[in-house]
Design a protein around this motif. Sequence first.
Motif, short mmCIF file in Angstrom:
data_model
loop_
_atom_site.label_atom_id
_atom_site.label_comp_id
_atom_site.label_asym_id
_atom_site.label_seq_id
_atom_site.Cartn_x
_atom_site.Cartn_y
_atom_site.Cartn_z
N LYS A 8 -1.48 2.46 10.43
CA LYS A 8 -1.43 1.26 11.28
C LYS A 8 -2.65 0.38 11.03
CE LYS A 8 -2.83 1.59 15.38
NZ LYS A 8 -3.39 1.67 16.66
N THR A 11 -2.51 -1.39 7.58
CA THR A 11 -1.58 -2.52 7.68
C THR A 11 -2.24 -3.69 8.41
OG1 THR A 11 0.31 -1.01 7.72
CG2 THR A 11 0.69 -3.26 8.49
N LYS A 12 -2.87 -3.40 9.53
CA LYS A 12 -3.50 -4.45 10.34
C LYS A 12 -4.56 -5.20 9.54
CE LYS A 12 -6.88 -3.83 13.43
NZ LYS A 12 -7.61 -3.39 14.61
N ARG A 14 -5.06 -5.22 6.29
CA ARG A 14 -4.49 -5.84 5.09
C ARG A 14 -3.88 -7.19 5.44
NH1 ARG A 14 0.41 -6.17 3.37
NH2 ARG A 14 1.28 -4.49 4.66
N LYS A 15 -3.13 -7.22 6.53
CA LYS A 15 -2.51 -8.48 6.95
C LYS A 15 -3.55 -9.50 7.39
CE LYS A 15 2.03 -6.67 8.00
NZ LYS A 15 3.07 -6.43 9.01
N GLU A 16 -4.58 -9.05 8.08
CA GLU A 16 -5.66 -9.95 8.49
C GLU A 16 -6.35 -10.57 7.27
OE1 GLU A 16 -8.34 -7.87 11.09
OE2 GLU A 16 -6.87 -7.78 12.72
N LYS A 18 -4.87 -11.12 4.55
CA LYS A 18 -3.83 -11.84 3.81
C LYS A 18 -3.67 -11.30 2.39
CE LYS A 18 -4.07 -16.10 6.47
NZ LYS A 18 -4.99 -15.85 7.51
N ARG A 20 -1.30 -8.87 0.03
CA ARG A 20 0.03 -8.23 -0.05
C ARG A 20 -0.14 -6.74 -0.37
NH1 ARG A 20 3.05 -10.96 -4.60
NH2 ARG A 20 1.36 -9.81 -5.42
N GLN A 21 0.85 -5.99 0.03
CA GLN A 21 0.83 -4.54 -0.19
C GLN A 21 0.69 -4.22 -1.68
OE1 GLN A 21 4.39 -2.32 1.01
NE2 GLN A 21 3.16 -1.40 2.62
N SER A 32 2.71 0.65 -5.00
CA SER A 32 3.02 0.04 -3.71
C SER A 32 3.89 0.97 -2.87
CB SER A 32 3.68 -1.33 -3.90
OG SER A 32 4.84 -1.22 -4.68
N SER A 36 2.97 2.07 0.85
CA SER A 36 3.96 1.90 1.92
C SER A 36 4.10 3.18 2.73
CB SER A 36 5.31 1.51 1.32
OG SER A 36 6.29 1.42 2.32
N GLU A 39 1.00 3.53 4.89
CA GLU A 39 1.02 2.60 6.01
C GLU A 39 2.03 3.01 7.08
OE1 GLU A 39 1.42 -1.49 4.79
OE2 GLU A 39 -0.60 -1.56 3.98
#
Length: 85
Positions: A8, A11-12, A14-16, A18, A20-21, A32, A36, A39
């Motif tokens: 979690k 993922t958080k 990584r998205k912050e 910006k 990509r996986q 990847s 996945s 994550e």
Amino acid sequence: MLKETVGKNITKFRKEAKIRQEELAKNVGITSSTLSKIENGEGSVRLDLLEKIAKELQVRLVDLMFDDEVLVLSKNLLKKLEKSS
């Protein structure tokens, strides 16, 4: 529970950031698909890989391993212990 928390948090952050996986996976030397699974809390992750991920996301290793609630509780417990000694 630790696997889910780590996933979690990756993922958080990584998205912050910006990112990509696929990009994060490539930069830390895994597929990847493997990222996945991590994550999603399904895959195991070695400490050395976790360190690479933390460095790539520019966060502390501890930020990936614990959630905010655990850290707050630990800080409060530490304060109580300091007061009692």
